[in-house]
Write a protein that holds these residues in place. Structure first.
Motif, PDB file in Angstrom:
ATOM      1  N   LEU A  21       0.829  -1.211   0.000  1.00  0.00           N
ATOM      2  CA  LEU A  21       0.000   0.000   0.000  1.00  0.00           C
ATOM      3  C   LEU A  21       0.856   1.251   0.000  1.00  0.00           C
ATOM      4  CD1 LEU A  21      -2.738   1.403   0.140  1.00  0.00           C
ATOM      5  CD2 LEU A  21      -2.640   1.162   2.636  1.00  0.00           C
ATOM      6  N   PHE A  22       1.934   1.253   0.769  1.00  0.00           N
ATOM      7  CA  PHE A  22       2.792   2.440   0.829  1.00  0.00           C
ATOM      8  C   PHE A  22       3.374   2.766  -0.538  1.00  0.00           C
ATOM      9  CE2 PHE A  22       7.101   4.198   1.252  1.00  0.00           C
ATOM     10  CZ  PHE A  22       6.766   5.446   1.746  1.00  0.00           C
ATOM     11  N   TRP A  23       3.942   1.778  -1.212  1.00  0.00           N
ATOM     12  CA  TRP A  23       4.561   2.044  -2.509  1.00  0.00           C
ATOM     13  C   TRP A  23       3.512   2.321  -3.582  1.00  0.00           C
ATOM     14  CZ3 TRP A  23       9.044   3.959  -2.577  1.00  0.00           C
ATOM     15  CH2 TRP A  23       9.967   3.625  -1.600  1.00  0.00           C
ATOM     16  N   THR A  24       2.317   1.776  -3.423  1.00  0.00           N
ATOM     17  CA  THR A  24       1.225   2.137  -4.333  1.00  0.00           C
ATOM     18  C   THR A  24       0.859   3.604  -4.155  1.00  0.00           C
ATOM     19  OG1 THR A  24       0.373  -0.121  -4.268  1.00  0.00           O
ATOM     20  CG2 THR A  24      -1.149   1.603  -5.010  1.00  0.00           C
ATOM     21  N   MET A  25       0.792   4.060  -2.906  1.00  0.00           N
ATOM     22  CA  MET A  25       0.492   5.475  -2.650  1.00  0.00           C
ATOM     23  C   MET A  25       1.587   6.378  -3.215  1.00  0.00           C
ATOM     24  SD  MET A  25      -1.276   5.590   1.151  1.00  0.00           S
ATOM     25  CE  MET A  25       0.247   5.334   2.009  1.00  0.00           C
ATOM     26  N   VAL A  26       2.841   5.971  -3.088  1.00  0.00           N
ATOM     27  CA  VAL A  26       3.950   6.750  -3.638  1.00  0.00           C
ATOM     28  C   VAL A  26       3.836   6.826  -5.162  1.00  0.00           C
ATOM     29  CG1 VAL A  26       6.460   6.787  -3.978  1.00  0.00           C
ATOM     30  CG2 VAL A  26       5.511   6.319  -1.713  1.00  0.00           C
TER      31      VAL A  26
END
Length: 115
Positions: A21-26
């Motif tokens: 989720l974090f890298w998707t948000m980035v």
């Protein structure tokens, strides 16, 4: 945590939101930023009508950002413990508001290009 490094902050965000989720948000943030810069270069100016509509969406973005972080951290507003927590929540609200305004402006400009 003696040293506040970029790697430490990155690890905290990955632990809080999960790596996927974090890298998707980035990635989404990077794509929206690239699209916003494209729109500004393409149109050569800002459309104030679209900008006003984007500003009207800012309170919704602030509330959604705070809600998202509270859900992801399994927290409640009653868990806030002091001035630093309030400052962090206000920072989250500001980031959500600005991000939503940029997203709304970009979507409007891509759907209805300048005449």
């Amino acid at each position: 945590m003696k040293d506040m490094t970029f790697g430490t902050i990155l690890a905290v965000f990955e632990e809080t939101f999960g790596i996927g989720l974090f890298w998707t948000m980035v990635a989404v943030a990077a794509l929206v930023t690239i699209a916003y810069v494209y729109v500004l270069i393409r149109d050569h100016s800002i459309s104030w009508r679209k900008f006003l509509l984007a500003q009207l969406s800012m309170p919704v973005g602030a509330i959604l950002a705070i809600w998202f972080v509270l859900v992801m951290t399994s927290s409640k507003l009653t868990d806030l413990g002091g001035p630093v927590d309030i400052i962090v929540v206000l920072g989250i609200a500001v980031a959500g508001a600005i991000g939503t305004a940029i997203l709304v402006y970009t979507i409007q400009s891509l759907i209805r290009p300048r005449q």
